[in-house]
Design a protein around this motif. Structure first.
Motif, PDB file in Angstrom:
ATOM      1  N   ALA A 239       0.799  -1.223   0.000  1.00 53.67           N
ATOM      2  CA  ALA A 239       0.000   0.000   0.000  1.00 53.67           C
ATOM      3  C   ALA A 239       0.828   1.268   0.000  1.00 53.67           C
ATOM      4  CB  ALA A 239      -0.956   0.006   1.193  1.00 53.67           C
ATOM      5  N   ASP A 240       2.066   1.199   0.496  1.00 56.21           N
ATOM      6  CA  ASP A 240       2.897   2.400   0.558  1.00 56.21           C
ATOM      7  C   ASP A 240       3.623   2.683  -0.753  1.00 56.21           C
ATOM      8  OD1 ASP A 240       4.300  -0.041   1.243  1.00 56.21           O
ATOM      9  OD2 ASP A 240       6.057   1.212   1.594  1.00 56.21           O
ATOM     10  N   LEU A 241       3.515   1.776  -1.718  1.00 53.84           N
ATOM     11  CA  LEU A 241       4.182   1.973  -3.011  1.00 53.84           C
ATOM     12  C   LEU A 241       3.197   2.577  -4.004  1.00 53.84           C
ATOM     13  CD1 LEU A 241       6.209  -1.361  -3.264  1.00 53.84           C
ATOM     14  CD2 LEU A 241       6.939   0.862  -2.356  1.00 53.84           C
ATOM     15  N   PRO A 242       3.610   3.588  -4.758  1.00 51.23           N
ATOM     16  CA  PRO A 242       2.645   4.316  -5.588  1.00 51.23           C
ATOM     17  C   PRO A 242       2.295   3.649  -6.920  1.00 51.23           C
ATOM     18  CG  PRO A 242       4.805   5.341  -5.748  1.00 51.23           C
ATOM     19  CD  PRO A 242       4.927   4.257  -4.724  1.00 51.23           C
ATOM     20  N   HIS A 243       3.204   2.819  -7.462  1.00 50.38           N
ATOM     21  CA  HIS A 243       2.998   2.314  -8.821  1.00 50.38           C
ATOM     22  C   HIS A 243       3.032   0.788  -8.807  1.00 50.38           C
ATOM     23  CE1 HIS A 243       3.539   6.479  -9.777  1.00 50.38           C
ATOM     24  NE2 HIS A 243       4.794   6.468  -9.371  1.00 50.38           N
TER      25      HIS A 243
ATOM     26  N   GLU B  80       2.512   6.346 -17.894  1.00 52.72           N
ATOM     27  CA  GLU B  80       1.104   6.341 -18.285  1.00 52.72           C
ATOM     28  C   GLU B  80       0.312   5.434 -17.349  1.00 52.72           C
ATOM     29  OE1 GLU B  80       1.483   4.696 -22.139  1.00 52.72           O
ATOM     30  OE2 GLU B  80       2.289   6.518 -23.060  1.00 52.72           O
ATOM     31  N   PRO B  81      -1.009   5.639 -17.257  1.00 53.53           N
ATOM     32  CA  PRO B  81      -1.818   4.712 -16.452  1.00 53.53           C
ATOM     33  C   PRO B  81      -1.660   3.276 -16.968  1.00 53.53           C
ATOM     34  CG  PRO B  81      -3.099   6.653 -17.046  1.00 53.53           C
ATOM     35  CD  PRO B  81      -1.824   6.730 -17.842  1.00 53.53           C
ATOM     36  N   TRP B  82      -1.722   2.315 -16.063  1.00 55.91           N
ATOM     37  CA  TRP B  82      -1.651   0.912 -16.466  1.00 55.91           C
ATOM     38  C   TRP B  82      -2.789   0.606 -17.439  1.00 55.91           C
ATOM     39  CZ3 TRP B  82       2.567  -1.706 -14.917  1.00 55.91           C
ATOM     40  CH2 TRP B  82       3.245  -1.274 -13.763  1.00 55.91           C
ATOM     41  N   SER B  83      -2.496  -0.187 -18.467  1.00 54.03           N
ATOM     42  CA  SER B  83      -3.494  -0.562 -19.454  1.00 54.03           C
ATOM     43  C   SER B  83      -3.889  -2.018 -19.256  1.00 54.03           C
ATOM     44  CB  SER B  83      -2.935  -0.367 -20.868  1.00 54.03           C
ATOM     45  OG  SER B  83      -3.896  -0.713 -21.846  1.00 54.03           O
ATOM     46  N   VAL B  84      -5.186  -2.249 -19.120  1.00 51.57           N
ATOM     47  CA  VAL B  84      -5.720  -3.594 -18.899  1.00 51.57           C
ATOM     48  C   VAL B  84      -6.502  -4.013 -20.141  1.00 51.57           C
ATOM     49  CG1 VAL B  84      -7.302  -5.002 -17.532  1.00 51.57           C
ATOM     50  CG2 VAL B  84      -5.830  -3.306 -16.409  1.00 51.57           C
TER      51      VAL B  84
ATOM     52  N   ALA C  24      -7.679   2.096 -19.270  1.00 53.24           N
ATOM     53  CA  ALA C  24      -6.687   2.760 -18.430  1.00 53.24           C
ATOM     54  C   ALA C  24      -7.202   2.710 -17.001  1.00 53.24           C
ATOM     55  CB  ALA C  24      -6.477   4.198 -18.879  1.00 53.24           C
ATOM     56  N   VAL C  25      -6.412   2.115 -16.109  1.00 52.22           N
ATOM     57  CA  VAL C  25      -6.889   1.826 -14.754  1.00 52.22           C
ATOM     58  C   VAL C  25      -5.937   2.412 -13.721  1.00 52.22           C
ATOM     59  CG1 VAL C  25      -7.415  -0.013 -13.109  1.00 52.22           C
ATOM     60  CG2 VAL C  25      -8.014  -0.298 -15.515  1.00 52.22           C
ATOM     61  N   ASP C  26      -6.486   3.081 -12.724  1.00 54.21           N
ATOM     62  CA  ASP C  26      -5.687   3.632 -11.626  1.00 54.21           C
ATOM     63  C   ASP C  26      -6.490   3.519 -10.338  1.00 54.21           C
ATOM     64  OD1 ASP C  26      -4.038   4.964  -9.896  1.00 54.21           O
ATOM     65  OD2 ASP C  26      -4.161   6.906 -10.881  1.00 54.21           O
TER      66      ASP C  26
ATOM     67  N   GLY D 105      -1.405   3.980  -9.853  1.00 54.24           N
ATOM     68  CA  GLY D 105      -0.229   4.722 -10.297  1.00 54.24           C
ATOM     69  C   GLY D 105      -0.036   4.599 -11.796  1.00 54.24           C
ATOM     70  N   HIS D 106       1.241   4.494 -12.208  1.00 53.04           N
ATOM     71  CA  HIS D 106       1.515   4.443 -13.643  1.00 53.04           C
ATOM     72  C   HIS D 106       2.579   3.397 -13.963  1.00 53.04           C
ATOM     73  CE1 HIS D 106       5.329   6.521 -13.037  1.00 53.04           C
ATOM     74  NE2 HIS D 106       4.714   7.522 -12.430  1.00 53.04           N
TER      75      HIS D 106
END
Length: 288
Positions: A141-145, A164-168, A184-186, A158-159
């Protein structure tokens, strides 16, 4: 230098992977390996294929209040809540002989016990991978990406390495390896139930309608997007079994976003969560 670190294991009948983006690769890899230990814990707790798992041992003790771990208690509580919300379309007792129903499971949160009022088989496979993903996301949880994938049950925030936002990708149920679309999922979970996975010898699939005792018909794919991977996992399974009309109404009531594809290739969309926007219709068509 910013880099992408990936760690993957074979577990729960699939591949579970963690991708992390950051500046300290060795530290990120150690964090991924440490978090991944939760996957083994989930498997040891709720595998119905392991006679020594806590779930399997519970099913041998019907008619009495059995103390259970917090993890198994949470999984069973979520399974029963999903069953109640879906009027039994989702049922963790499906396949029990003689027949049992989710109402035959009594959970005592105060005492931390579970009572099975009838002999039954319990199958938590529809939510266990999603539950494991949620545990991994919490451990990191403390990691942003972060991007976590357990056999198609995903959580991303994150990205990616490109910023870029992660692509699913959402699989095309009529094309081997093809995609319907990409999202695009965040900070969201994405789970899909599909009839193209785990085909049975009789030509059916693994998503069993508890009311019929056989593979459900009508849909070939149901994707749910919401906050919480185990929740998305269970809702996708329930809606798939319900079919297009009941399934879309059910998912709208749950305030999630969803894409359901029926056997004729038609898309049925739900935009009740306002998290992502699916097109009204795409290229999915059954092959000739």
């Amino acid at each position: 230098m910013t880099e992408l670190v990936e760690h993957a294991v074979s577990a729960m009948g699939t591949v579970v992977s963690i991708q992390l983006v950051g500046d300290d690769g060795p530290t990120l890899l150690e964090r991924a390996k440490e978090a991944m230990l939760w996957v083994g814990e989930v498997e040891r707790t709720c595998s119905r294929f392991d006679a020594t798992s806590e779930l399997s041992r519970l099913t041998t003790q019907h008619g009495q209040a059995v103390p259970v771990s917090a993890m198994l208690g949470q999984l069973l509580a979520l399974a029963c809540a999903t069953a109640a919300a879906s009027d039994g379309a989702f049922d963790p007792t499906v396949g029990s002989v003689p027949a049992a129903r989710w109402q035959d499971i009594a959970i005592d949160d105060v005492r931390g016990t579970v009572t099975l009022h009838r002999p039954m088989r319990l199958d938590l496979g529809a939510i266990a991978k999603g539950f494991a993903v949620d545990l991994l996301a919490r451990a990191l949880a403390d990691l942003p990406h972060v991007a976590i994938n357990a056999g198609g049950d995903l959580y991303c925030r994150g990205h990616n390495l490109r910023g870029e936002p992660w692509s699913v990708g959402i699989r095309d149920p009529f094309s081997d390896g093809g995609l319907l679309l990409q999202l695009a999922v965040d900070g969201l979970s994405v789970c899909t139930s599909g009839s193209y996975e785990r085909r049975l010898p009789d030509g059916g699939h693994h998503l069993i309608d508890p009311a019929l005792g056989k593979s459900s018909r009508g849909l070939v794919s149901c994707t749910v997007v919401c906050e919480g991977t185990a929740v998305a996992d269970g809702l996708a399974t329930a809606a798939f079994i319900m079919g297009a009309e009941r399934g879309t109404s059910f998912l709208a009531d749950q305030q999630v976003d969803a894409l359901l594809v029926d056997e004729g290739g038609r898309w049925h969309t739900v935009h009740a969560g306002a998290r992502v926007r699916f097109p009204d219709q795409g290229p999915a068509l059954p092959s000739a």
